[in-house]
Enzyme design. Sequence first.
Site, mmCIF file in Angstrom:
data_model
loop_
_atom_site.group_PDB
_atom_site.id
_atom_site.type_symbol
_atom_site.label_atom_id
_atom_site.label_comp_id
_atom_site.label_asym_id
_atom_site.label_seq_id
_atom_site.Cartn_x
_atom_site.Cartn_y
_atom_site.Cartn_z
ATOM 1 C CG ASP A 79 35.074 28.788 35.637
ATOM 2 O OD1 ASP A 79 34.449 28.078 34.834
ATOM 3 O OD2 ASP A 79 34.930 28.719 36.874
ATOM 4 C CB CYS A 120 37.140 24.303 31.074
ATOM 5 S SG CYS A 120 38.596 24.678 30.045
ATOM 6 C CG ASP A 121 37.275 25.944 35.856
ATOM 7 O OD1 ASP A 121 38.020 25.791 34.873
ATOM 8 O OD2 ASP A 121 37.573 26.656 36.828
ATOM 9 C CE LYS A 122 32.365 26.116 38.190
ATOM 10 N NZ LYS A 122 33.709 26.588 37.840
ATOM 11 C CD GLU A 447 36.432 31.272 39.559
ATOM 12 O OE1 GLU A 447 36.238 30.078 39.862
ATOM 13 O OE2 GLU A 447 37.238 31.624 38.683
ATOM 14 C CB SER A 473 40.096 30.884 40.725
ATOM 15 O OG SER A 473 41.007 30.271 39.845
#
Length: 564
Positions: A79, A120-122, A447, A473
Amino acid sequence: MERSKKFLTGLGNQYYRATYKSMGFTSDDLTRPIIGIANSWSESDPGHFNLRQVAQRVRDGVYRAGGTPVEFGVIGGCDGMANGHVGMHYILPHRELIANSIETMAQINQFDALVLLGSCDKIVPGMLMAAARLDIPCILLPGGPMEGGKVFDGRESDQTSSTEAYGMLSAGKITEEEYVSLEDTACPGCGSCSYLGTANTMCALSEALGMTLPDASLAPATSARRLALAEETGVKIMELVEKEITARKVITDGSIRNAIKACMAMSGSTNAVMHLTAIAHEAELKIDVLSEFDKLSRTTPQVAKMNPACNFNVIDFFHDGGVMRMMENLTREHLDYDQMTVTGHTIGENITAHKYLYPNTGRTIRTLSDPFGFSGGVAVLRGNLAPNTGITKPGAFDKSLHHFEGEAICFDCEEDAEEAILAGKVHDGHVVVIRYEGPKGGPGMREMYKAMKYLYGRGLSKTTALVTDGRFSGTNNGCFVGHISPEAAEGGPIAIVKDGDRVCIDVDSRKLDLLVPQEEIDARLKEWKRPAPKFTRGWLGLYCKLAASGSKGAIMDLDKLNNL
Protein backbone atom coordinates in the site's frame (compact mmCIF):
# COMPACT_ATOMS: atom_id res chain seq x y z
CA MET A 1 -9.41 -39.67 0.20
CA GLU A 2 -7.05 -36.68 -0.18
CA ARG A 3 -7.80 -34.58 -3.27
CA SER A 4 -4.38 -35.20 -4.81
CA LYS A 5 -4.76 -38.98 -4.62
CA LYS A 6 -7.52 -38.88 -7.22
CA PHE A 7 -5.08 -37.96 -9.97
CA LEU A 8 -1.69 -39.08 -8.57
CA THR A 9 -2.55 -42.76 -8.03
CA GLY A 10 -3.51 -45.47 -10.49
CA LEU A 11 -1.97 -46.75 -13.68
CA GLY A 12 -3.85 -44.32 -15.90
CA ASN A 13 -2.56 -41.24 -14.01
CA GLN A 14 1.10 -41.65 -14.96
CA TYR A 15 0.89 -38.38 -16.95
CA TYR A 16 0.54 -36.29 -13.76
CA ARG A 17 3.27 -38.16 -11.91
CA ALA A 18 5.64 -37.77 -14.84
CA THR A 19 4.95 -34.03 -14.88
CA TYR A 20 5.86 -33.68 -11.18
CA LYS A 21 8.94 -35.88 -11.66
CA SER A 22 10.21 -33.49 -14.35
CA MET A 23 10.83 -31.10 -11.44
CA GLY A 24 12.63 -33.60 -9.25
CA PHE A 25 9.77 -34.99 -7.17
CA THR A 26 10.13 -38.68 -6.30
CA SER A 27 7.64 -41.53 -6.28
CA ASP A 28 7.61 -41.34 -2.47
CA ASP A 29 6.89 -37.60 -2.56
CA LEU A 30 3.82 -38.24 -4.67
CA THR A 31 2.34 -40.75 -2.21
CA ARG A 32 2.16 -38.07 0.49
CA PRO A 33 -0.45 -35.29 0.93
CA ILE A 34 0.42 -32.42 -1.43
CA ILE A 35 0.54 -29.13 0.49
CA GLY A 36 0.45 -25.94 -1.56
CA ILE A 37 2.50 -23.04 -0.19
CA ALA A 38 1.13 -19.77 -1.54
CA ASN A 39 4.12 -17.44 -1.19
CA SER A 40 3.72 -13.71 -1.85
CA TRP A 41 7.45 -13.02 -1.51
CA SER A 42 8.83 -10.10 -3.50
CA GLU A 43 11.40 -7.34 -3.40
CA SER A 44 8.67 -4.71 -3.82
CA ASP A 45 7.16 -5.10 -0.35
CA PRO A 46 9.20 -5.03 2.89
CA GLY A 47 6.47 -7.00 4.67
CA HIS A 48 7.12 -9.91 2.31
CA PHE A 49 10.88 -9.66 1.87
CA ASN A 50 11.65 -12.41 4.42
CA LEU A 51 9.08 -14.88 3.11
CA ARG A 52 11.68 -16.93 1.21
CA GLN A 53 13.29 -17.91 4.51
CA VAL A 54 9.90 -18.35 6.16
CA ALA A 55 8.72 -20.56 3.29
CA GLN A 56 11.75 -22.82 3.62
CA ARG A 57 10.98 -23.47 7.29
CA VAL A 58 7.34 -24.19 6.41
CA ARG A 59 8.59 -26.66 3.80
CA ASP A 60 10.81 -28.29 6.43
CA GLY A 61 7.81 -28.69 8.74
CA VAL A 62 5.56 -30.12 6.04
CA TYR A 63 8.16 -32.67 4.97
CA ARG A 64 9.01 -33.56 8.55
CA ALA A 65 5.33 -34.31 9.24
CA GLY A 66 4.94 -36.55 6.19
CA GLY A 67 3.73 -34.20 3.47
CA THR A 68 5.12 -32.87 0.20
CA PRO A 69 5.33 -29.07 -0.12
CA VAL A 70 4.66 -27.48 -3.52
CA GLU A 71 5.38 -23.76 -3.53
CA PHE A 72 3.89 -21.20 -5.93
CA GLY A 73 3.98 -17.43 -6.22
CA VAL A 74 1.24 -14.91 -5.45
CA ILE A 75 1.25 -11.19 -6.24
CA GLY A 76 1.31 -8.77 -3.34
CA GLY A 77 1.47 -5.00 -3.61
CA CYS A 78 2.61 -2.66 -0.83
CA ASP A 79 0.00 0.00 0.00
CA GLY A 80 2.77 2.41 0.89
CA MET A 81 4.43 2.14 -2.51
CA ALA A 82 1.08 2.88 -4.21
CA ASN A 83 0.12 5.87 -2.09
CA GLY A 84 -0.51 9.19 -3.77
CA HIS A 85 -0.47 8.07 -7.41
CA VAL A 86 -2.37 5.92 -9.91
CA GLY A 87 -1.09 2.72 -8.29
CA MET A 88 -3.46 3.13 -5.34
CA HIS A 89 -6.39 2.52 -7.69
CA TYR A 90 -5.10 -1.05 -8.00
CA ILE A 91 -4.44 -1.86 -4.34
CA LEU A 92 -7.92 -2.80 -3.12
CA PRO A 93 -8.91 -4.51 -6.39
CA HIS A 94 -5.80 -6.68 -6.25
CA ARG A 95 -7.26 -8.30 -3.14
CA GLU A 96 -9.72 -9.98 -5.53
CA LEU A 97 -6.90 -11.03 -7.87
CA ILE A 98 -5.07 -12.65 -4.95
CA ALA A 99 -8.13 -14.62 -3.87
CA ASN A 100 -8.85 -15.65 -7.45
CA SER A 101 -5.28 -16.70 -8.21
CA ILE A 102 -4.95 -18.84 -5.08
CA GLU A 103 -8.31 -20.47 -5.78
CA THR A 104 -7.13 -21.11 -9.34
CA MET A 105 -3.80 -22.71 -8.37
CA ALA A 106 -5.39 -24.82 -5.63
CA GLN A 107 -7.98 -26.18 -8.04
CA ILE A 108 -5.63 -26.70 -10.99
CA ASN A 109 -3.27 -28.73 -8.80
CA GLN A 110 -5.85 -30.22 -6.43
CA PHE A 111 -3.75 -29.37 -3.39
CA ASP A 112 -4.81 -31.17 -0.23
CA ALA A 113 -4.18 -28.08 1.91
CA LEU A 114 -2.60 -24.62 1.76
CA VAL A 115 -0.18 -22.61 3.84
CA LEU A 116 -0.75 -18.95 2.96
CA LEU A 117 2.30 -16.69 3.34
CA GLY A 118 1.47 -12.99 3.38
CA SER A 119 1.75 -10.00 5.70
CA CYS A 120 0.31 -6.88 4.17
CA ASP A 121 -2.90 -4.93 3.86
CA LYS A 122 -4.77 -6.59 0.99
CA ILE A 123 -2.75 -9.78 0.78
CA VAL A 124 -3.87 -11.19 4.15
CA PRO A 125 -7.62 -10.66 3.54
CA GLY A 126 -7.27 -11.87 -0.07
CA MET A 127 -5.67 -15.07 1.18
CA LEU A 128 -8.32 -15.58 3.85
CA MET A 129 -11.02 -15.02 1.22
CA ALA A 130 -9.44 -17.76 -0.89
CA ALA A 131 -9.32 -20.11 2.11
CA ALA A 132 -12.99 -19.47 2.86
CA ARG A 133 -13.93 -19.99 -0.79
CA LEU A 134 -11.97 -23.25 -1.18
CA ASP A 135 -12.87 -24.77 2.19
CA ILE A 136 -9.81 -27.03 2.39
CA PRO A 137 -7.36 -27.10 5.35
CA CYS A 138 -5.51 -23.75 5.39
CA ILE A 139 -3.23 -21.83 7.73
CA LEU A 140 -2.22 -18.21 7.21
CA LEU A 141 1.32 -17.30 8.28
CA PRO A 142 2.49 -13.66 8.14
CA GLY A 143 6.12 -12.58 7.87
CA GLY A 144 5.94 -10.45 11.04
CA PRO A 145 6.26 -6.73 11.86
CA MET A 146 9.20 -4.40 11.33
CA GLU A 147 11.21 -2.83 14.16
CA GLY A 148 10.69 0.88 14.80
CA GLY A 149 13.23 3.44 13.56
CA LYS A 150 15.03 6.29 15.26
CA VAL A 151 12.99 8.46 17.61
CA PHE A 152 11.25 11.34 15.83
CA ASP A 153 8.39 13.53 17.05
CA GLY A 154 8.28 11.68 20.37
CA ARG A 155 8.10 8.09 19.08
CA GLU A 156 10.03 5.50 17.12
CA SER A 157 9.79 6.53 13.49
CA ASP A 158 8.50 4.57 10.50
CA GLN A 159 8.02 5.35 6.82
CA THR A 160 4.91 7.42 7.61
CA SER A 161 7.09 9.71 9.70
CA SER A 162 8.60 10.92 6.43
CA THR A 163 5.18 12.06 5.22
CA GLU A 164 4.38 13.77 8.52
CA ALA A 165 7.82 15.39 8.43
CA TYR A 166 7.17 16.73 4.92
CA GLY A 167 4.09 18.48 6.27
CA MET A 168 6.22 19.88 9.11
CA LEU A 169 8.85 21.02 6.62
CA SER A 170 6.22 22.79 4.50
CA ALA A 171 5.02 24.59 7.63
CA GLY A 172 8.57 25.58 8.66
CA LYS A 173 8.49 23.44 11.80
CA ILE A 174 11.64 21.40 11.05
CA THR A 175 14.77 21.87 8.96
CA GLU A 176 15.50 20.12 5.69
CA GLU A 177 18.39 18.34 7.42
CA GLU A 178 16.02 16.88 10.03
CA TYR A 179 13.64 15.81 7.28
CA VAL A 180 16.30 14.14 5.13
CA SER A 181 17.77 12.24 8.09
CA LEU A 182 14.68 10.01 8.27
CA GLU A 183 15.32 8.45 4.87
CA ASP A 184 18.01 6.09 6.19
CA THR A 185 16.71 5.61 9.73
CA ALA A 186 12.90 5.29 9.69
CA CYS A 187 12.83 1.68 8.44
CA PRO A 188 15.70 -0.28 10.01
CA GLY A 189 14.76 -3.64 8.50
CA CYS A 190 12.10 -5.66 6.71
CA GLY A 191 8.67 -6.56 8.01
CA SER A 192 5.13 -5.26 7.88
CA CYS A 193 4.86 -1.64 9.08
CA SER A 194 5.87 -1.26 12.72
CA TYR A 195 2.57 0.37 13.76
CA LEU A 196 -0.99 -0.99 13.97
CA GLY A 197 -1.95 -0.29 10.38
CA THR A 198 -4.18 -2.45 8.24
CA ALA A 199 -1.42 -5.04 7.69
CA ASN A 200 -0.80 -5.81 11.35
CA THR A 201 -4.49 -5.42 12.17
CA MET A 202 -5.41 -8.13 9.66
CA CYS A 203 -2.55 -10.39 10.79
CA ALA A 204 -3.72 -10.04 14.40
CA LEU A 205 -7.34 -10.64 13.40
CA SER A 206 -6.32 -13.79 11.53
CA GLU A 207 -4.99 -15.10 14.84
CA ALA A 208 -8.16 -13.99 16.64
CA LEU A 209 -10.19 -15.65 13.88
CA GLY A 210 -8.31 -18.89 14.52
CA MET A 211 -6.59 -19.06 11.11
CA THR A 212 -3.06 -18.35 12.40
CA LEU A 213 -1.15 -20.20 15.12
CA PRO A 214 -0.83 -18.45 18.52
CA ASP A 215 1.88 -15.74 18.43
CA ALA A 216 2.47 -16.32 14.71
CA SER A 217 0.66 -13.15 13.66
CA LEU A 218 3.00 -10.63 15.29
CA ALA A 219 6.33 -12.29 16.20
CA PRO A 220 8.96 -9.88 14.77
CA ALA A 221 10.01 -10.38 11.15
CA THR A 222 13.70 -10.77 11.95
CA SER A 223 13.31 -12.94 15.06
CA ALA A 224 14.23 -16.60 15.50
CA ARG A 225 10.70 -17.07 16.82
CA ARG A 226 9.34 -16.19 13.37
CA LEU A 227 11.24 -19.09 11.78
CA ALA A 228 10.35 -21.55 14.55
CA LEU A 229 6.67 -20.70 14.12
CA ALA A 230 7.04 -21.25 10.37
CA GLU A 231 8.24 -24.82 10.90
CA GLU A 232 5.49 -25.39 13.45
CA THR A 233 2.96 -24.17 10.87
CA GLY A 234 4.27 -26.72 8.36
CA VAL A 235 3.83 -29.50 10.90
CA LYS A 236 0.38 -28.30 11.95
CA ILE A 237 -1.07 -28.15 8.43
CA MET A 238 -0.50 -31.91 8.18
CA GLU A 239 -2.51 -32.39 11.37
CA LEU A 240 -5.37 -30.41 9.86
CA VAL A 241 -5.32 -32.65 6.79
CA GLU A 242 -5.44 -35.74 8.98
CA LYS A 243 -8.27 -34.36 11.14
CA GLU A 244 -10.11 -32.88 8.12
CA ILE A 245 -10.30 -29.44 9.73
CA THR A 246 -11.10 -27.21 6.76
CA ALA A 247 -11.25 -23.41 6.59
CA ARG A 248 -15.01 -23.18 7.10
CA LYS A 249 -14.77 -25.18 10.32
CA VAL A 250 -12.64 -22.29 11.61
CA ILE A 251 -14.20 -19.32 9.79
CA THR A 252 -17.71 -19.24 11.27
CA ASP A 253 -20.19 -16.62 12.44
CA GLY A 254 -18.74 -17.04 15.93
CA SER A 255 -15.10 -16.62 14.89
CA ILE A 256 -15.91 -13.58 12.72
CA ARG A 257 -17.64 -12.09 15.75
CA ASN A 258 -14.52 -12.79 17.84
CA ALA A 259 -12.39 -11.05 15.23
CA ILE A 260 -14.71 -8.02 15.27
CA LYS A 261 -14.37 -7.80 19.05
CA ALA A 262 -10.60 -8.16 18.80
CA CYS A 263 -10.55 -5.29 16.31
CA MET A 264 -12.58 -3.18 18.73
CA ALA A 265 -10.41 -4.15 21.67
CA MET A 266 -7.20 -2.98 19.94
CA SER A 267 -8.68 -0.07 17.95
CA GLY A 268 -7.61 -1.75 14.74
CA SER A 269 -7.72 -0.35 11.23
CA THR A 270 -11.09 0.78 9.86
CA ASN A 271 -10.32 -1.30 6.76
CA ALA A 272 -10.96 -4.43 8.84
CA VAL A 273 -14.69 -3.73 8.51
CA MET A 274 -14.77 -4.31 4.76
CA HIS A 275 -12.20 -7.12 4.83
CA LEU A 276 -14.10 -9.15 7.44
CA THR A 277 -17.28 -8.47 5.45
CA ALA A 278 -15.60 -9.90 2.33
CA ILE A 279 -14.24 -12.95 4.19
CA ALA A 280 -17.67 -13.70 5.66
CA HIS A 281 -19.16 -13.38 2.17
CA GLU A 282 -16.71 -15.93 0.75
CA ALA A 283 -17.48 -18.33 3.62
CA GLU A 284 -21.20 -17.94 2.80
CA LEU A 285 -21.95 -16.94 6.38
CA LYS A 286 -25.15 -15.32 7.59
CA ILE A 287 -23.51 -12.79 9.92
CA ASP A 288 -24.09 -9.10 9.08
CA VAL A 289 -20.59 -7.82 9.77
CA LEU A 290 -21.45 -4.12 9.54
CA SER A 291 -24.34 -4.45 12.01
CA GLU A 292 -22.12 -6.44 14.36
CA PHE A 293 -19.45 -3.73 14.27
CA ASP A 294 -22.12 -1.15 15.03
CA LYS A 295 -23.58 -3.13 17.93
CA LEU A 296 -20.35 -4.46 19.43
CA SER A 297 -18.54 -1.11 19.26
CA ARG A 298 -20.79 0.10 22.09
CA THR A 299 -20.05 -2.80 24.45
CA THR A 300 -16.52 -4.02 23.69
CA PRO A 301 -13.86 -2.35 25.86
CA GLN A 302 -10.57 -1.22 24.39
CA VAL A 303 -7.94 -3.25 26.29
CA ALA A 304 -5.02 -2.78 23.88
CA LYS A 305 -3.38 0.30 22.43
CA MET A 306 -0.61 0.81 19.88
CA ASN A 307 0.71 3.44 17.48
CA PRO A 308 -1.07 5.43 15.99
CA ALA A 309 -3.22 5.57 19.16
CA CYS A 310 -0.07 5.90 21.36
CA ASN A 311 3.71 5.83 21.01
CA PHE A 312 4.23 2.07 21.44
CA ASN A 313 4.60 -0.19 18.42
CA VAL A 314 3.23 -3.61 17.49
CA ILE A 315 6.38 -5.40 18.65
CA ASP A 316 5.86 -3.84 22.10
CA PHE A 317 2.35 -5.33 22.03
CA PHE A 318 3.79 -8.72 21.06
CA HIS A 319 6.23 -8.60 23.98
CA ASP A 320 3.36 -7.73 26.32
CA GLY A 321 1.62 -10.96 25.28
CA GLY A 322 0.10 -9.99 21.96
CA VAL A 323 -3.19 -11.31 20.64
CA MET A 324 -3.28 -14.22 23.09
CA ARG A 325 -3.04 -12.02 26.20
CA MET A 326 -5.53 -9.54 24.77
CA MET A 327 -8.01 -12.37 24.16
CA GLU A 328 -7.36 -13.81 27.60
CA ASN A 329 -8.03 -10.40 29.15
CA LEU A 330 -11.28 -10.04 27.22
CA THR A 331 -12.40 -13.28 28.92
CA ARG A 332 -15.40 -15.44 28.05
CA GLU A 333 -17.57 -12.45 28.90
CA HIS A 334 -16.70 -10.95 25.51
CA LEU A 335 -15.33 -13.82 23.39
CA ASP A 336 -16.58 -17.23 22.31
CA TYR A 337 -13.80 -19.46 23.61
CA ASP A 338 -15.36 -22.57 22.03
CA GLN A 339 -14.46 -21.63 18.45
CA MET A 340 -12.16 -24.05 16.61
CA THR A 341 -8.71 -22.87 15.45
CA VAL A 342 -5.94 -24.15 13.19
CA THR A 343 -4.16 -25.63 16.20
CA GLY A 344 -6.86 -28.30 16.18
CA HIS A 345 -8.02 -26.90 19.53
CA THR A 346 -10.45 -24.17 20.58
CA ILE A 347 -9.48 -20.63 21.45
CA GLY A 348 -10.12 -21.36 25.12
CA GLU A 349 -7.85 -24.41 25.01
CA ASN A 350 -5.14 -22.37 23.25
CA ILE A 351 -5.30 -19.67 25.94
CA THR A 352 -5.10 -22.23 28.75
CA ALA A 353 -2.06 -23.92 27.19
CA HIS A 354 -0.26 -20.73 26.12
CA LYS A 355 3.16 -19.87 27.56
CA TYR A 356 4.00 -16.17 27.48
CA LEU A 357 7.60 -15.43 26.56
CA TYR A 358 7.81 -11.99 28.21
CA PRO A 359 6.18 -10.24 31.18
CA ASN A 360 3.34 -7.82 30.52
CA THR A 361 4.47 -4.23 31.14
CA GLY A 362 0.90 -2.91 31.01
CA ARG A 363 1.90 -0.30 28.44
CA THR A 364 -0.08 -1.81 25.55
CA ILE A 365 -2.47 -4.35 27.15
CA ARG A 366 -4.80 -3.82 30.10
CA THR A 367 -7.52 -5.80 31.88
CA LEU A 368 -11.30 -5.39 31.80
CA SER A 369 -11.18 -3.63 35.16
CA ASP A 370 -8.78 -0.97 33.85
CA PRO A 371 -9.29 -0.63 30.06
CA PHE A 372 -8.05 2.16 27.82
CA GLY A 373 -11.71 2.80 27.00
CA PHE A 374 -15.08 1.30 27.81
CA SER A 375 -16.25 1.15 24.19
CA GLY A 376 -14.61 -0.13 21.02
CA GLY A 377 -11.96 1.71 19.05
CA VAL A 378 -13.86 1.51 15.72
CA ALA A 379 -17.34 2.99 15.20
CA VAL A 380 -20.03 2.98 12.50
CA LEU A 381 -21.68 6.35 11.80
CA ARG A 382 -24.83 7.07 9.82
CA GLY A 383 -26.81 10.17 8.92
CA ASN A 384 -27.94 12.19 5.92
CA LEU A 385 -24.32 12.40 4.70
CA ALA A 386 -23.82 8.64 5.12
CA PRO A 387 -27.23 6.96 4.76
CA ASN A 388 -25.72 3.46 4.63
CA THR A 389 -22.53 3.84 6.58
CA GLY A 390 -19.39 5.74 7.49
CA ILE A 391 -16.51 4.22 9.47
CA THR A 392 -14.31 6.03 11.99
CA LYS A 393 -11.68 5.12 14.56
CA PRO A 394 -12.30 7.03 17.81
CA GLY A 395 -9.76 4.89 19.66
CA ALA A 396 -6.99 6.60 17.66
CA PHE A 397 -7.85 10.27 18.14
CA ASP A 398 -8.39 12.73 20.97
CA LYS A 399 -11.76 12.57 22.76
CA SER A 400 -12.18 16.30 22.21
CA LEU A 401 -12.76 15.48 18.54
CA HIS A 402 -15.58 12.99 19.18
CA HIS A 403 -17.93 15.88 18.39
CA PHE A 404 -16.74 18.09 15.56
CA GLU A 405 -18.69 20.63 13.56
CA GLY A 406 -17.04 22.59 10.80
CA GLU A 407 -17.17 24.16 7.35
CA ALA A 408 -16.80 21.92 4.29
CA ILE A 409 -13.98 22.43 1.80
CA CYS A 410 -14.54 20.01 -1.09
CA PHE A 411 -12.25 18.14 -3.48
CA ASP A 412 -13.13 15.65 -6.20
CA CYS A 413 -9.89 13.70 -5.90
CA GLU A 414 -7.13 12.96 -3.41
CA GLU A 415 -4.38 14.86 -5.21
CA ASP A 416 -6.28 18.20 -5.23
CA ALA A 417 -6.82 17.95 -1.47
CA GLU A 418 -3.15 17.22 -0.80
CA GLU A 419 -2.03 20.21 -2.89
CA ALA A 420 -4.46 22.49 -1.05
CA ILE A 421 -3.28 21.31 2.39
CA LEU A 422 0.40 21.84 1.55
CA ALA A 423 -0.43 25.25 0.06
CA GLY A 424 -2.06 26.37 3.32
CA LYS A 425 -5.60 26.55 1.94
CA VAL A 426 -7.05 24.31 4.67
CA HIS A 427 -7.56 26.07 8.00
CA ASP A 428 -8.76 25.41 11.54
CA GLY A 429 -12.44 24.45 11.55
CA HIS A 430 -12.47 22.97 8.06
CA VAL A 431 -14.04 19.60 7.25
CA VAL A 432 -12.08 18.37 4.25
CA VAL A 433 -14.43 16.45 1.92
CA ILE A 434 -12.67 14.14 -0.57
CA ARG A 435 -15.08 12.34 -2.90
CA TYR A 436 -15.26 10.24 -6.06
CA GLU A 437 -12.69 7.96 -4.38
CA GLY A 438 -15.05 5.05 -3.57
CA PRO A 439 -14.83 1.48 -4.93
CA LYS A 440 -16.51 2.42 -8.24
CA GLY A 441 -15.70 6.12 -8.49
CA GLY A 442 -12.03 5.92 -7.56
CA PRO A 443 -12.00 3.24 -8.65
CA GLY A 444 -10.40 1.12 -5.97
CA MET A 445 -11.31 3.15 -2.89
CA ARG A 446 -7.94 4.86 -2.48
CA GLU A 447 -6.80 5.72 1.05
CA MET A 448 -6.43 9.35 2.12
CA TYR A 449 -3.17 8.62 3.91
CA LYS A 450 -1.15 11.59 2.69
CA ALA A 451 -3.91 14.13 3.27
CA MET A 452 -4.23 13.09 6.92
CA LYS A 453 -0.46 13.04 7.43
CA TYR A 454 -0.10 16.50 5.89
CA LEU A 455 -2.81 17.84 8.23
CA TYR A 456 -0.87 16.36 11.15
CA GLY A 457 2.43 17.77 9.94
CA ARG A 458 0.96 21.25 9.56
CA GLY A 459 -0.51 21.17 13.07
CA LEU A 460 -4.14 20.78 11.95
CA SER A 461 -4.90 17.25 13.17
CA LYS A 462 -6.85 18.46 16.21
CA THR A 463 -8.61 21.40 14.57
CA THR A 464 -9.86 19.90 11.30
CA ALA A 465 -11.68 16.77 10.14
CA LEU A 466 -11.75 14.74 6.93
CA VAL A 467 -14.63 12.76 5.42
CA THR A 468 -14.43 10.63 2.28
CA ASP A 469 -15.98 7.79 0.33
CA GLY A 470 -12.43 6.46 0.09
CA ARG A 471 -10.44 4.74 2.82
CA PHE A 472 -7.77 5.61 5.35
CA SER A 473 -4.48 4.02 6.22
CA GLY A 474 -4.42 2.19 9.54
CA THR A 475 -1.68 4.60 10.60
CA ASN A 476 -3.90 7.67 10.25
CA ASN A 477 -5.16 9.47 13.32
CA GLY A 478 -7.18 12.62 13.74
CA CYS A 479 -10.91 13.13 13.22
CA PHE A 480 -11.85 11.22 10.09
CA VAL A 481 -14.77 9.29 8.62
CA GLY A 482 -14.25 7.02 5.61
CA HIS A 483 -16.09 4.31 3.66
CA ILE A 484 -19.02 6.72 3.22
CA SER A 485 -21.81 4.88 1.45
CA PRO A 486 -23.48 5.42 -0.95
CA GLU A 487 -20.34 6.77 -2.59
CA ALA A 488 -20.32 9.91 -4.72
CA ALA A 489 -20.13 7.99 -8.01
CA GLU A 490 -23.38 6.23 -7.08
CA GLY A 491 -25.17 9.49 -6.30
CA GLY A 492 -24.60 9.47 -2.55
CA PRO A 493 -25.15 12.76 -0.68
CA ILE A 494 -21.39 13.30 -0.36
CA ALA A 495 -21.49 14.17 -4.09
CA ILE A 496 -23.54 17.33 -3.53
CA VAL A 497 -21.74 18.89 -0.55
CA LYS A 498 -20.62 22.43 -1.35
CA ASP A 499 -17.81 24.58 0.02
CA GLY A 500 -19.07 26.39 3.11
CA ASP A 501 -21.73 23.82 4.06
CA ARG A 502 -21.69 22.86 7.74
CA VAL A 503 -20.88 19.23 8.56
CA CYS A 504 -21.33 17.60 11.98
CA ILE A 505 -19.48 14.48 13.15
CA ASP A 506 -20.83 13.06 16.44
CA VAL A 507 -19.07 9.83 17.42
CA ASP A 508 -20.97 9.30 20.66
CA SER A 509 -24.32 9.55 18.84
CA ARG A 510 -22.94 7.62 15.85
CA LYS A 511 -24.07 10.42 13.51
CA LEU A 512 -22.63 12.08 10.40
CA ASP A 513 -24.82 14.87 9.08
CA LEU A 514 -24.77 17.60 6.47
CA LEU A 515 -26.39 20.59 8.19
CA VAL A 516 -28.40 21.63 5.14
CA PRO A 517 -32.22 21.45 4.86
CA GLN A 518 -33.41 18.17 3.37
CA GLU A 519 -35.27 20.08 0.65
CA GLU A 520 -31.98 21.61 -0.49
CA ILE A 521 -30.23 18.21 -0.40
CA ASP A 522 -33.02 16.69 -2.53
CA ALA A 523 -32.84 19.55 -5.02
CA ARG A 524 -29.07 19.20 -5.39
CA LEU A 525 -29.35 15.42 -5.87
CA LYS A 526 -31.87 15.95 -8.68
CA GLU A 527 -29.36 18.15 -10.50
CA TRP A 528 -26.43 15.74 -9.98
CA LYS A 529 -25.12 13.89 -13.04
CA ARG A 530 -23.19 10.63 -12.88
CA PRO A 531 -19.59 11.16 -14.09
CA ALA A 532 -18.04 8.96 -16.76
CA PRO A 533 -15.88 6.06 -15.47
CA LYS A 534 -12.20 6.95 -15.10
CA PHE A 535 -11.15 3.55 -16.48
CA THR A 536 -12.90 1.72 -19.30
CA ARG A 537 -10.26 -0.88 -20.21
CA GLY A 538 -8.15 -3.50 -18.47
CA TRP A 539 -8.55 -4.81 -14.94
CA LEU A 540 -9.86 -1.58 -13.44
CA GLY A 541 -12.37 -1.21 -16.26
CA LEU A 542 -13.89 -4.51 -15.14
CA TYR A 543 -13.56 -3.85 -11.40
CA CYS A 544 -15.36 -0.51 -11.44
CA LYS A 545 -18.32 -2.13 -13.23
CA LEU A 546 -18.68 -4.89 -10.64
CA ALA A 547 -17.44 -3.31 -7.39
CA ALA A 548 -19.89 -3.34 -4.50
CA SER A 549 -19.98 -0.50 -1.98
CA GLY A 550 -17.59 -0.32 0.94
CA SER A 551 -20.48 -1.28 3.24
CA LYS A 552 -20.62 -4.62 1.38
CA GLY A 553 -16.89 -5.23 1.56
CA ALA A 554 -16.04 -3.68 -1.84
CA ILE A 555 -16.24 -7.22 -3.26
CA MET A 556 -16.84 -7.91 -6.93
CA ASP A 557 -20.61 -8.25 -7.00
CA LEU A 558 -21.26 -10.83 -9.71
CA ASP A 559 -24.98 -10.10 -9.58
CA LYS A 560 -24.15 -6.83 -11.37
CA LEU A 561 -23.29 -8.87 -14.46
CA ASN A 562 -27.03 -9.29 -14.96
CA ASN A 563 -27.35 -5.53 -15.46
CA LEU A 564 -24.52 -5.09 -17.95
